[in-house]
Design a protein around this motif. Structure first.
Motif, mmCIF file in Angstrom:
data_model
loop_
_atom_site.group_PDB
_atom_site.id
_atom_site.type_symbol
_atom_site.label_atom_id
_atom_site.label_comp_id
_atom_site.label_asym_id
_atom_site.label_seq_id
_atom_site.Cartn_x
_atom_site.Cartn_y
_atom_site.Cartn_z
ATOM 1 N N MET A 100 -7.348 -17.614 -21.644
ATOM 2 C CA MET A 100 -5.956 -17.771 -22.076
ATOM 3 C C MET A 100 -5.219 -16.437 -21.971
ATOM 4 S SD MET A 100 -6.321 -20.097 -25.480
ATOM 5 C CE MET A 100 -6.821 -21.816 -25.422
ATOM 6 N N ILE A 101 -5.848 -15.399 -22.485
ATOM 7 C CA ILE A 101 -5.237 -14.067 -22.460
ATOM 8 C C ILE A 101 -4.996 -13.622 -21.024
ATOM 9 C CG2 ILE A 101 -5.641 -11.626 -22.986
ATOM 10 C CD1 ILE A 101 -7.310 -12.680 -25.436
ATOM 11 N N GLU A 102 -5.983 -13.804 -20.163
ATOM 12 C CA GLU A 102 -5.849 -13.401 -18.760
ATOM 13 C C GLU A 102 -4.707 -14.145 -18.083
ATOM 14 O OE1 GLU A 102 -9.751 -14.116 -17.178
ATOM 15 O OE2 GLU A 102 -10.612 -12.370 -18.209
ATOM 16 N N GLU A 103 -4.596 -15.449 -18.336
ATOM 17 C CA GLU A 103 -3.508 -16.217 -17.724
ATOM 18 C C GLU A 103 -2.149 -15.737 -18.198
ATOM 19 O OE1 GLU A 103 -3.004 -20.432 -17.052
ATOM 20 O OE2 GLU A 103 -5.193 -20.647 -17.028
ATOM 21 N N LEU A 104 -2.015 -15.555 -19.497
ATOM 22 C CA LEU A 104 -0.728 -15.090 -20.024
ATOM 23 C C LEU A 104 -0.406 -13.687 -19.534
ATOM 24 C CD1 LEU A 104 -0.840 -16.443 -23.689
ATOM 25 C CD2 LEU A 104 0.423 -17.375 -21.728
ATOM 26 N N ARG A 105 -1.409 -12.826 -19.468
ATOM 27 C CA ARG A 105 -1.193 -11.468 -18.940
ATOM 28 C C ARG A 105 -0.685 -11.534 -17.499
ATOM 29 N NH1 ARG A 105 -6.494 -8.847 -17.538
ATOM 30 N NH2 ARG A 105 -6.175 -10.368 -15.884
ATOM 31 N N ASP A 106 -1.366 -12.330 -16.679
ATOM 32 C CA ASP A 106 -0.995 -12.428 -15.265
ATOM 33 C C ASP A 106 0.389 -13.068 -15.091
ATOM 34 O OD1 ASP A 106 -3.441 -11.251 -14.777
ATOM 35 O OD2 ASP A 106 -4.399 -13.102 -14.051
ATOM 36 N N ASP A 107 0.693 -14.066 -15.898
ATOM 37 C CA ASP A 107 2.013 -14.698 -15.832
ATOM 38 C C ASP A 107 3.105 -13.720 -16.245
ATOM 39 O OD1 ASP A 107 0.976 -17.113 -14.927
ATOM 40 O OD2 ASP A 107 0.917 -18.020 -16.930
ATOM 41 N N ASN A 108 2.851 -12.927 -17.271
ATOM 42 C CA ASN A 108 3.837 -11.931 -17.685
ATOM 43 C C ASN A 108 3.998 -10.833 -16.637
ATOM 44 O OD1 ASN A 108 5.125 -12.250 -20.513
ATOM 45 N ND2 ASN A 108 3.023 -12.984 -20.775
ATOM 46 N N LYS A 109 2.906 -10.497 -15.926
ATOM 47 C CA LYS A 109 3.021 -9.549 -14.809
ATOM 48 C C LYS A 109 3.944 -10.109 -13.717
ATOM 49 C CE LYS A 109 -1.384 -7.077 -15.091
ATOM 50 N NZ LYS A 109 -2.703 -6.868 -14.456
ATOM 51 N N VAL A 145 2.376 -7.724 -21.552
ATOM 52 C CA VAL A 145 1.236 -7.445 -20.671
ATOM 53 C C VAL A 145 0.305 -6.430 -21.340
ATOM 54 C CG1 VAL A 145 0.535 -6.396 -18.464
ATOM 55 C CG2 VAL A 145 2.453 -8.027 -18.525
ATOM 56 N N TRP A 146 0.856 -5.396 -21.884
ATOM 57 C CA TRP A 146 0.084 -4.351 -22.547
ATOM 58 C C TRP A 146 -0.713 -4.918 -23.731
ATOM 59 C CZ3 TRP A 146 2.671 -1.038 -26.746
ATOM 60 C CH2 TRP A 146 1.763 -0.123 -27.281
ATOM 61 N N PHE A 147 -0.054 -5.692 -24.589
ATOM 62 C CA PHE A 147 -0.735 -6.257 -25.748
ATOM 63 C C PHE A 147 -1.857 -7.194 -25.305
ATOM 64 C CE2 PHE A 147 1.807 -5.770 -29.853
ATOM 65 C CZ PHE A 147 2.366 -4.569 -29.472
ATOM 66 N N LEU A 148 -1.572 -8.054 -24.338
ATOM 67 C CA LEU A 148 -2.585 -8.994 -23.867
ATOM 68 C C LEU A 148 -3.751 -8.245 -23.216
ATOM 69 C CD1 LEU A 148 -0.103 -11.642 -22.524
ATOM 70 C CD2 LEU A 148 -1.713 -12.014 -24.417
ATOM 71 N N SER A 149 -3.441 -7.274 -22.381
ATOM 72 C CA SER A 149 -4.492 -6.474 -21.724
ATOM 73 C C SER A 149 -5.351 -5.754 -22.754
ATOM 74 C CB SER A 149 -3.881 -5.449 -20.767
ATOM 75 O OG SER A 149 -3.199 -6.089 -19.719
ATOM 76 N N SER A 150 -4.723 -5.245 -23.798
ATOM 77 C CA SER A 150 -5.452 -4.490 -24.820
ATOM 78 C C SER A 150 -6.400 -5.361 -25.634
ATOM 79 C CB SER A 150 -4.468 -3.792 -25.753
ATOM 80 O OG SER A 150 -3.745 -2.809 -25.044
ATOM 81 N N THR A 151 -6.139 -6.648 -25.713
ATOM 82 C CA THR A 151 -7.042 -7.528 -26.467
ATOM 83 C C THR A 151 -8.309 -7.836 -25.664
ATOM 84 O OG1 THR A 151 -6.091 -9.604 -25.690
ATOM 85 C CG2 THR A 151 -5.133 -8.623 -27.690
ATOM 86 N N LEU A 152 -8.297 -7.547 -24.369
ATOM 87 C CA LEU A 152 -9.467 -7.808 -23.520
ATOM 88 C C LEU A 152 -10.428 -6.631 -23.496
ATOM 89 C CD1 LEU A 152 -7.712 -9.594 -20.534
ATOM 90 C CD2 LEU A 152 -9.245 -10.645 -22.228
ATOM 91 N N ASN A 153 -10.008 -5.464 -23.940
ATOM 92 C CA ASN A 153 -10.855 -4.258 -23.880
ATOM 93 C C ASN A 153 -11.800 -4.164 -25.060
ATOM 94 O OD1 ASN A 153 -9.597 -3.520 -21.509
ATOM 95 N ND2 ASN A 153 -8.027 -2.358 -22.574
#
Length: 153
Positions: A100-109, A145-153
């Motif tokens: 879910m996070i990856e999809e939303l991150r990519d969509d926001n990109k 994008v930053w917030f979503l990316s940061s939750t994956l680290n």
């Protein structure tokens, strides 16, 4: 024969309607994930997705009004949104939180890229109001994008 001004205005309107479609589709997808996220990070992600959906929803009316203020018509239906968006549907309610996070991150990109392209159209059309709003909308999408990316680290 259309003038350069007419072409830049058409590109701006098309871009704004595409942005409107993307925001509507992304709003719905983000709420979908808000409703269906599960697992140990449920509370944090449930709240994050809701915060992001609210932010996206808050931009929808302003985008539509920029289309109207430029003398054009907005999208009119779910069908018109589906034709104009670059945000893919997601009907799988069993995605993992990371998917879910990856999809939303990519969509926001994708939104960030569209906004940067739209800024050029706004400048070429001489639409200073839209140009200024695009800076704010880009900053918001980059933050998502930053917030979503940061939750994956």
């Amino acid at each position: 024969m259309a003038s350069t001004g007419d072409n830049s205005k058409t590109a701006l309107i098309d871009g704004l309607n595409g942005l409107l479609a993307d925001h509507l589709a992304l709003y719905f997808k983000t709420k979908n994930f808000h409703w269906h996220v599960q697992g140990p990070r449920f509370r944090d992600l449930h709240l994050l997705f809701d915060e992001q959906a609210i932010e996206i929803q808050g931009q929808i009316d302003a985008i539509g009004e920029r289309v109207r203020k430029n003398g054009a018509m907005t999208l009119t239906s779910i069908g018109s949104v589906a034709k104009a968006t670059q945000i893919a549907d997601q009907d799988d309610t069993s995605l993992t939180p990371d998917k879910m996070i990856e999809e939303l991150r990519d969509d926001n990109k994708k939104l960030v890229d569209s906004l940067k392209e739209l800024k050029t159209h706004a400048e070429e059309a001489g639409d200073n109001a839209t140009d200024g709003l695009i800076d704010d909308w880009t900053d918001m999408a980059e933050e998502r994008v930053w917030f979503l990316s940061s939750t994956l680290n």
